[in-house]
Write a protein that holds these residues in place. Structure first.
Motif, PDB file in Angstrom:
ATOM      1  N   GLY A   1      33.814  39.972  47.263  1.00  0.00           N
ATOM      2  CA  GLY A   1      34.681  41.762  47.808  1.00  0.00           C
ATOM      3  C   GLY A   1      35.288  41.103  49.003  1.00  0.00           C
ATOM      4  N   THR A   2      35.978  39.755  49.201  1.00  0.00           N
ATOM      5  CA  THR A   2      36.416  39.803  50.099  1.00  0.00           C
ATOM      6  C   THR A   2      37.863  39.010  49.159  1.00  0.00           C
ATOM      7  N   ALA A   3      38.065  38.726  48.668  1.00  0.00           N
ATOM      8  CA  ALA A   3      38.952  37.984  47.956  1.00  0.00           C
ATOM      9  C   ALA A   3      40.389  38.810  48.098  1.00  0.00           C
ATOM     10  N   GLY A   4      40.355  39.573  48.099  1.00  0.00           N
ATOM     11  CA  GLY A   4      41.442  40.319  48.462  1.00  0.00           C
ATOM     12  C   GLY A   4      41.994  41.492  47.091  1.00  0.00           C
ATOM     13  N   LEU A   5      41.131  40.480  45.759  1.00  0.00           N
ATOM     14  CA  LEU A   5      41.844  41.664  44.552  1.00  0.00           C
ATOM     15  C   LEU A   5      40.189  41.834  44.252  1.00  0.00           C
ATOM     16  N   ASP A   6      40.690  42.467  43.161  1.00  0.00           N
ATOM     17  CA  ASP A   6      39.214  43.626  42.109  1.00  0.00           C
ATOM     18  C   ASP A   6      38.719  42.360  41.971  1.00  0.00           C
ATOM     19  N   PRO A   7      37.585  42.512  41.757  1.00  0.00           N
ATOM     20  CA  PRO A   7      36.587  41.045  41.208  1.00  0.00           C
ATOM     21  C   PRO A   7      36.738  41.105  39.995  1.00  0.00           C
ATOM     22  N   GLU A   8      37.134  42.907  39.389  1.00  0.00           N
ATOM     23  CA  GLU A   8      37.217  42.565  37.640  1.00  0.00           C
ATOM     24  C   GLU A   8      38.723  41.447  37.127  1.00  0.00           C
ATOM     25  N   ARG A   9      39.868  41.313  37.832  1.00  0.00           N
ATOM     26  CA  ARG A   9      40.490  41.020  37.699  1.00  0.00           C
ATOM     27  C   ARG A   9      40.630  39.096  38.300  1.00  0.00           C
ATOM     28  N   ILE A  10      39.113  39.110  38.705  1.00  0.00           N
ATOM     29  CA  ILE A  10      39.488  37.186  38.888  1.00  0.00           C
ATOM     30  C   ILE A  10      38.225  36.854  37.764  1.00  0.00           C
ATOM     31  N   VAL A  11      38.858  35.956  37.231  1.00  0.00           N
ATOM     32  CA  VAL A  11      38.049  35.225  35.636  1.00  0.00           C
ATOM     33  C   VAL A  11      37.556  33.674  37.006  1.00  0.00           C
ATOM     34  N   ASP A  12      36.631  32.958  37.500  1.00  0.00           N
ATOM     35  CA  ASP A  12      36.197  31.718  37.725  1.00  0.00           C
ATOM     36  C   ASP A  12      35.465  30.752  37.056  1.00  0.00           C
ATOM     37  N   ALA A  13      35.524  30.188  37.817  1.00  0.00           N
ATOM     38  CA  ALA A  13      34.483  29.055  37.072  1.00  0.00           C
ATOM     39  C   ALA A  13      33.345  29.393  35.912  1.00  0.00           C
ATOM     40  N   GLY A  14      32.587  30.632  36.927  1.00  0.00           N
ATOM     41  CA  GLY A  14      31.325  30.914  35.739  1.00  0.00           C
ATOM     42  C   GLY A  14      31.292  32.543  34.268  1.00  0.00           C
ATOM     43  N   ARG A  15      33.136  32.460  34.549  1.00  0.00           N
ATOM     44  CA  ARG A  15      33.738  33.616  33.767  1.00  0.00           C
ATOM     45  C   ARG A  15      34.211  32.492  32.465  1.00  0.00           C
ATOM     46  N   ARG A  16      35.083  32.003  32.879  1.00  0.00           N
ATOM     47  CA  ARG A  16      35.954  30.890  32.003  1.00  0.00           C
ATOM     48  C   ARG A  16      35.935  31.208  30.540  1.00  0.00           C
ATOM     49  N   ASP A  17      34.859  31.088  29.664  1.00  0.00           N
ATOM     50  CA  ASP A  17      34.633  31.487  28.793  1.00  0.00           C
ATOM     51  C   ASP A  17      34.623  32.439  28.819  1.00  0.00           C
ATOM     52  N   GLN A  18      34.674  33.483  28.984  1.00  0.00           N
ATOM     53  CA  GLN A  18      35.450  34.321  29.091  1.00  0.00           C
ATOM     54  C   GLN A  18      36.720  35.485  29.139  1.00  0.00           C
ATOM     55  N   LEU A  19      37.138  34.215  29.551  1.00  0.00           N
ATOM     56  CA  LEU A  19      39.346  34.552  29.541  1.00  0.00           C
ATOM     57  C   LEU A  19      39.637  35.327  28.195  1.00  0.00           C
ATOM     58  N   PRO A  20      39.969  34.791  27.415  1.00  0.00           N
ATOM     59  CA  PRO A  20      40.646  35.654  25.772  1.00  0.00           C
ATOM     60  C   PRO A  20      40.244  36.958  25.725  1.00  0.00           C
ATOM     61  N   ALA A  21      38.802  37.368  26.121  1.00  0.00           N
ATOM     62  CA  ALA A  21      38.706  38.613  25.536  1.00  0.00           C
ATOM     63  C   ALA A  21      38.736  39.403  27.017  1.00  0.00           C
ATOM     64  N   ILE A  22      38.780  38.747  28.057  1.00  0.00           N
ATOM     65  CA  ILE A  22      38.762  39.782  29.038  1.00  0.00           C
ATOM     66  C   ILE A  22      40.362  40.041  29.240  1.00  0.00           C
ATOM     67  N   VAL A  23      41.535  38.507  29.064  1.00  0.00           N
ATOM     68  CA  VAL A  23      42.531  39.413  28.532  1.00  0.00           C
ATOM     69  C   VAL A  23      42.826  40.425  27.254  1.00  0.00           C
ATOM     70  N   ALA A  24      41.997  40.327  26.418  1.00  0.00           N
ATOM     71  CA  ALA A  24      42.846  41.172  25.219  1.00  0.00           C
ATOM     72  C   ALA A  24      42.325  42.387  25.549  1.00  0.00           C
ATOM     73  N   ALA A  25      41.182  42.364  26.216  1.00  0.00           N
ATOM     74  CA  ALA A  25      40.795  44.034  26.839  1.00  0.00           C
ATOM     75  C   ALA A  25      41.741  45.021  27.835  1.00  0.00           C
ATOM     76  N   LEU A  26      42.596  44.018  29.212  1.00  0.00           N
ATOM     77  CA  LEU A  26      43.177  44.062  28.823  1.00  0.00           C
ATOM     78  C   LEU A  26      44.267  44.693  29.228  1.00  0.00           C
ATOM     79  N   THR A  27      45.002  43.422  28.029  1.00  0.00           N
ATOM     80  CA  THR A  27      45.941  44.143  27.306  1.00  0.00           C
ATOM     81  C   THR A  27      46.116  45.562  26.159  1.00  0.00           C
ATOM     82  N   ARG A  28      44.737  45.614  25.919  1.00  0.00           N
ATOM     83  CA  ARG A  28      44.418  46.160  24.515  1.00  0.00           C
ATOM     84  C   ARG A  28      45.390  48.057  25.175  1.00  0.00           C
TER      85      ARG A  28
END
Length: 558
Positions: A137-164
């Motif tokens: 919440g204090t990162a300065g970005l929408d949390p849904e727009r941050i892919v950190d170590a805990g979500r790195r395996d989801q990166l391709p799926a998140i990118v696909a969803a945001l460009t669909r």
């Protein structure tokens, strides 16, 4: 699998931060659909009025509907502060959210005019694969727009969803989607070098701002007849690709013609769909067959007869199906005046014509082609060949004028291995291969070039050279028109066929002046120039003792 631009990144050294970015690129390319394009390592410097604007982004992913996602990757740990995420270890802390917003705003402003005022759909994503954001919440970005170590395996799926494509997105037609491609591939100077299959060269040349590709296209002349005389590595074929793409984007039909089949094949692989791409003789063959005639290639003089038939057809039987708005002639030094006339006959009355040439690459000793009334542009800076290789060529070859070095590679240390007889030639060539491998070049980054043509080379009958399996052109093409090669790991080709291409490490072998009585005549000089300027990182010459004495690197002279 998604498209990537520029190509060749799989051969880049995968070390440090670059290695992490390439690993991410590989994951995205493998997982995203084929109607998605990933532009990577975007760096730009542009003058906007009196202000220099700098920017960079690791990846720009363009989805099938034109959605753009800027992905910034930050490896390692980050500093979490009340004002947002910061890059650590810098004298001046850099707030990531501010950097991403600044880049996004700058690109939006540039995209609007290209999309005729349509608001571009552009989003940002921060990928920090090594850091878990504790307080999103204090990162300065929408949390849904941050892919950190805990979500790195989801990166391709998140990118696909945001460009669909999403409901409510502006509809972009083919012209606007092409404008997006041109923006990232051209305005940001990401036109790939059509001569290179190797990522190291692209990684350097894509960072060059301006240059021949930009300035030649700014020249306004009516009718458009532009003759570009430019040295090796100056960007002639990049200019051809940009002109070809410009024509398609403007709804014009382009024709690209060159002399060498390997160059035509490569240009066809990287150029956008549409238009016509051929060598001169391929073009003759297609037009003659379209008229119901089949060239008899097995008969003596078949090519001359086909050229004559083609010239007669275009002159006496003009066909709208064989008329073009944009004519781009590459390797013009290899053309003749009758060919010039036949090609210009294919140009529509308001058509535009480009003639790209380098007299130093005239390996067939053709006389210059007269182009009366054409505007001329010259370029003598080579951005591809290491500076010390050009220094060697300027010092040892009787060039009509020195070639200027523009490559950031300055300390490649060209080497020469001498031989006395045929057995010595084979041994010296094997030692050159061993030397290149010892320097860390992989076999797929090395090309063995022969000074003699394929028909006369002592290496043509060989499928092995010591322990190295050679990959050579067989002289045949498959059903799709692709050249067939023998099964080997080390590419071997003649200086004639490899003209128009390049590789990180060139082993230029069989160099001798035997056909000129031990002298370096004009044609020999051109062959040496062409072969040596194929190298982008390392050049090793394998020459007879008499040739080696004339070509010794400058530091060894005297």
């Amino acid at each position: 699998m998604a498209r990537t631009h520029p190509e060749g990144w799989r051969l880049l050294p995968a070390e440090g931060a670059r290695g992490r970015e390439l690993a991410t690129l590989a994951r995205l390319a493998a997982a995203l659909p084929e109607d998605t394009t990933i532009y990577h390592s975007l760096h730009w410097t542009r003058a906007e009025g009196r202000t220099a604007v700098f920017g960079e982004v690791d990846f720009a992913v363009v989805g099938p509907g034109g959605r753009v996602l800027l992905v910034e990757q930050q490896a390692g740990f980050l500093d979490e502060t009340p004002t947002g995420l910061l890059r650590p270890g810098r004298r001046r802390a850099a707030q990531l959210s501010v950097e991403l917003a600044r880049n996004a705003d700058a690109l939006r402003a540039r995209l609007r005019p290209l999309l005729d005022g349509t608001e571009p759909v552009l989003d940002v994503l921060l990928h920090c694969p090594d850091h878990c954001v504790r307080q999103p919440g204090t990162a300065g970005l929408d949390p849904e727009r941050i892919v950190d170590a805990g979500r790195r395996d989801q990166l391709p799926a998140i990118v696909a969803a945001l460009t669909r494509p999403q409901e409510g997105d502006p509809a972009l037609d083919a012209a606007h989607r092409q404008a997006l491609h041109r923006f990232f591939a051209d305005l940001l100077e990401l036109v790939p070098d059509v001569q290179s299959h190797i990522g190291q060269v692209e990684d350097l040349t894509t960072r060059l701002s301006g240059g021949l590709t930009e300035w030649a296209r700014r020249i306004v002349v009516e009718p458009h007849r532009l003759r570009v005389t430019a040295t090796a590595g100056s960007g002639k074929t990049q200019l051809a690709l940009a002109a070809y793409t410009d024509a398609l984007a403007a709804g014009r039909r382009p024709l690209y013609v060159c002399y060498n089949r390997p160059l035509a094949d490569h240009f066809a692989r990287i150029a956008p769909a549409g238009g016509e791409i051929a060598t001169y003789h391929q073009l003759c063959d297609r037009r003659v067959r379209d008229a119901g005639r089949k060239p008899a290639f097995g008969a003596p003089g078949a090519f001359r007869r086909m050229e004559a038939d083609f010239a007669t057809l275009v002159r006496e039987q003009p066909d709208p199906a064989w008329q073009f708005d944009e004519l781009i002639i590459d390797e013009g030094q290899d053309f003749t005046e009758p060919w010039r006339d036949a090609l210009l006959a294919l140009l529509k009355p308001a058509g535009r014509a480009w003639w790209l040439e380098d007299p130093l690459q005239n390996l067939y000793d053709r006389p210059p082609v007269a182009l009366p009334g054409w505007v001329g542009l010259s370029a003598d800076t080579n951005y591809r060949t290491p500076a010390d290789v050009l220094a060697l060529l300027n010092a040892r070859l009787p060039l009509p004028a020195p070639v200027r070095a523009g490559s950031p590679v300055t300390d490649s240390e060209p080497e020469i291995f001498a031989w006395r007889d045929e057995a010595g030639l084979m041994d010296a060539t094997k030692r050159a291969i061993t030397r290149a491998l010892g320097l860390g070049f992989r076999r797929d980054a090395i090309v063995l070039l022969t000074f003699r043509g394929r028909e006369h080379s002592r290496f043509t009958p060989l499928d092995h050279l010591g322990p190295h399996r050679l990959r050579a052109f067989t002289g045949r093409y498959d059903l799709l028109g692709e050249p067939e090669h023998s099964q080997g790991e080390l590419l071997i080709d003649s200086v004639y066929r490899f003209k128009g291409q390049s590789a990180p490490c060139i082993l230029f072998t069989e160099i001798d002046f035997e056909t000129t009585g031990g002298r370096m005549d004009e044609l020999t000089m051109r062959k040496l120039f062409v072969g040596a300027t194929r190298a982008t990182m390392k050049l090793i010459l394998v020459a007879s003792e008499r040739a080696a004495a004339a070509l010794a690197p400058v530091a060894e002279a005297g």
